[in-house]
Each structure stands twice: as structure tokens, then as C-alpha cells.
Design a protein around this motif. Sequence first.
Motif, PDB file in Angstrom:
ATOM      1  N   TYR A   1       0.904  -1.332  -0.184  1.00  0.00           N
ATOM      2  CA  TYR A   1       0.004  -0.061   0.199  1.00  0.00           C
ATOM      3  C   TYR A   1       1.114   1.210  -0.023  1.00  0.00           C
ATOM      4  N   ASP A   2       0.619   1.962  -0.988  1.00  0.00           N
ATOM      5  CA  ASP A   2       1.524   3.422  -1.141  1.00  0.00           C
ATOM      6  C   ASP A   2       0.301   4.347  -0.366  1.00  0.00           C
TER       7      ASP A   2
ATOM      8  N   TYR B   1      -0.787   7.568  -2.237  1.00  0.00           N
ATOM      9  CA  TYR B   1      -2.330   7.157  -3.077  1.00  0.00           C
ATOM     10  C   TYR B   1      -3.419   7.997  -2.243  1.00  0.00           C
ATOM     11  N   GLU B   2      -3.324   8.264  -1.027  1.00  0.00           N
ATOM     12  CA  GLU B   2      -4.356   8.879  -0.404  1.00  0.00           C
ATOM     13  C   GLU B   2      -4.383  10.230  -0.707  1.00  0.00           C
TER      14      GLU B   2
ATOM     15  N   ARG C   1      -5.517   7.513 -10.946  1.00  0.00           N
ATOM     16  CA  ARG C   1      -5.211   6.870  -9.699  1.00  0.00           C
ATOM     17  C   ARG C   1      -5.419   5.348  -9.930  1.00  0.00           C
ATOM     18  N   GLU C   2      -6.254   4.758 -10.694  1.00  0.00           N
ATOM     19  CA  GLU C   2      -5.883   3.356 -10.904  1.00  0.00           C
ATOM     20  C   GLU C   2      -4.521   2.993 -11.678  1.00  0.00           C
TER      21      GLU C   2
ATOM     22  N   ARG D   1      -2.013   3.012  -9.275  1.00  0.00           N
ATOM     23  CA  ARG D   1      -1.944   1.888  -8.227  1.00  0.00           C
ATOM     24  C   ARG D   1      -1.422   0.564  -8.885  1.00  0.00           C
ATOM     25  N   GLN D   2      -1.871   0.608 -10.246  1.00  0.00           N
ATOM     26  CA  GLN D   2      -1.477  -0.891 -10.978  1.00  0.00           C
ATOM     27  C   GLN D   2      -0.021  -0.836 -11.286  1.00  0.00           C
TER      28      GLN D   2
ATOM     29  N   VAL E   1       2.375   0.458  -9.345  1.00  0.00           N
ATOM     30  CA  VAL E   1       2.861  -0.085  -8.177  1.00  0.00           C
ATOM     31  C   VAL E   1       3.072  -1.547  -8.142  1.00  0.00           C
ATOM     32  N   ILE E   2       1.671  -2.127  -8.175  1.00  0.00           N
ATOM     33  CA  ILE E   2       1.690  -3.537  -8.302  1.00  0.00           C
ATOM     34  C   ILE E   2       2.392  -4.210  -9.188  1.00  0.00           C
TER      35      ILE E   2
ATOM     36  N   TRP F   1      -3.183  -5.201  -3.033  1.00  0.00           N
ATOM     37  CA  TRP F   1      -3.247  -4.052  -2.480  1.00  0.00           C
ATOM     38  C   TRP F   1      -3.957  -3.713  -1.206  1.00  0.00           C
TER      39      TRP F   1
ATOM     40  N   ASN G   1      -4.229  -1.878   2.887  1.00  0.00           N
ATOM     41  CA  ASN G   1      -3.664  -0.748   3.863  1.00  0.00           C
ATOM     42  C   ASN G   1      -3.503  -1.514   5.234  1.00  0.00           C
TER      43      ASN G   1
END
Length: 309
Positions: A42-43, A46-47, A57-58, A61-62, A64-65, A92, A94
Amino acid sequence: MTEYKKILVVINPTVDHQAALARAVELATKSNASITAFLSIYDFSYEMTSILSSHEREAMRQGVIDQRSAWLDTAIAPFNSAGVAIDSKVIWHNRPFESVINCALEGQYDLIVKSTHEHDKLKAVIFTPTDWHLMRKAPMPVLMVKEHDWPVAGKILCALNVASEDSEHQTLNGKIIEHAKDLATKFSADVHLVNGYPGTPVNLAIELPDFDAHAYNNNIRMQHQSRVECLAQAYDIPLDRCHVEEGLPEDVIPEVADRIDAELVILGTVGRTGFSAALIGNTAEHVIDSIRCDLLAIKPEGYVSPLAE
């Protein structure tokens, strides 16, 4: 017989050597088991990306994954020659402990394996480590791994609760020993039993002048000794491998483990009171940090994780 056919390994992204994965491979080769290397990420930045569109945003996230998935495949690579089926999963989430338990429940894993280390005592008071959440809330056994080999002809130490005669504790004692016996067969190890019994309450000796503290202490010791030896005989464990000593479990267990140079300590927990609190709060910290070997936490039959309710 206890069999670990599906093993979930919690990967530590902050270290190069994955001790938990190495231990799981050892176990898998003895049990013909499959392994899933699991990484929860979890980064928190991102918040703070609310100014970005949902698509951006997606994509972040993707990205980082994908990056961590590639890293995980590299971390697994050295173990692929062991002949064990290892797949990987990056989630992903938190709250790492929730993601681990949810994955273990959904995939019906038999064992969770995670590396541990000495915790910063101040932080341990303020933050509840993932280790303790896993041992407290995972319904399947949880193996906490330290940098300690499992040599042939090693020793496995079972921490028993014989203070209570209720069926739940008795069944859990049997389950602990059965896990130990199965692992002992696979690794040609010896099974030892340990039990800590309470000393004479100081207030009794002070308030009751005729109170015979020595006789009281002997009676408690003999009661615990008898119950431990009954379990030893029931499971064909030599009586000279029974260790019944005065003291709190968080003191007695590490002392005996160190003295016999155990490779593994197996503990049971059923709740938050009495001896069963051995894996709750500060006692867990003392046991985990005081022993220099692996720790296997076992739940009683029928335990339901609060995350599954």
C-alpha cells in the motif's frame, strides 16, 4: 496426522533473504505441499492523489502492483530449483494482517509462514505488530520464523496448559503435540513438553500465619507434573523430555527453549485470559523476542476468525 498441503508465505519486502520462504520450502519438500508467496502493499501517497482522475489513480496503483510483482518473481527465483510449486500474489491493502488472513481463508491454506525479528520495545507499546494480529486472529496455524536452522535430530518444544481441565484446553494440548509429532517425524526431531506453574501467592503467606507455603508449592508442582507426564505417556514421549518449572509461561518457555536449544516452540491460544493469553499483548512480545527459534501458534478446533464472521 497434521499435513500442510497449502502454505501461504508472507514476504518481507525490506530484506534480501526471505527466511520465511526458505523455511516454507523445507516444509513443502517434506509434505509435498504448494506455496504461495504473498505480498501486501500500500502506498500512502495514493491517499493524496485526489486531484487525479479515477483512471489516473488506478493507473498509478496498478503501476506499483506491477513493479512489486516483478520484484517478487525475482525474490522467488532462487527457490524454484527446489522442486516445490511456488506461485505469487500481490494484494493492494492498507492493513497487511487483514489481507493475509483473508487470502488464507479464501484459498483454504493450511499454514501461514512469516519471518519475525526483535521488535522495538517502545513501538511495540504504541503499535500492534502484524505478527500478533496474525497469531491472534488467523484460524490456521501461524509459523513465525527466525534465523535458526532446523537440523536433523533437533528439538521441538510444546508449551502446554495443564492448569485447566476443561475439554477445550485438553483438546488444544493434544493438537499441539500432534503437530509436534508430525514435524518431528518429518525432520527426525525429538519432542519435548514444557509447562510453567504458578508459585505461592505472597499475600497468602503473609495473611495466613499457619499457611504452609512449601507444602502448597509442592502440591501445585506435583499436580502439574502428573498432568504433563500423563500427556507424555499418551503420546509416547519419554518422561525425561518433560520440563515442569515454577514461573510464568513467558519466562519458563524461553528459558527451557534456550536450555535445550529447541528449533521450534509450539504454543496454543484460545482467548485473552489466563495461560491462553500467552500470545496476547506483552506476553507475546516477551515470548517472540526472548526465544531464538521459530514459534508455531495453534488455534483450537472450531476457532472462527473475527475476520470471517
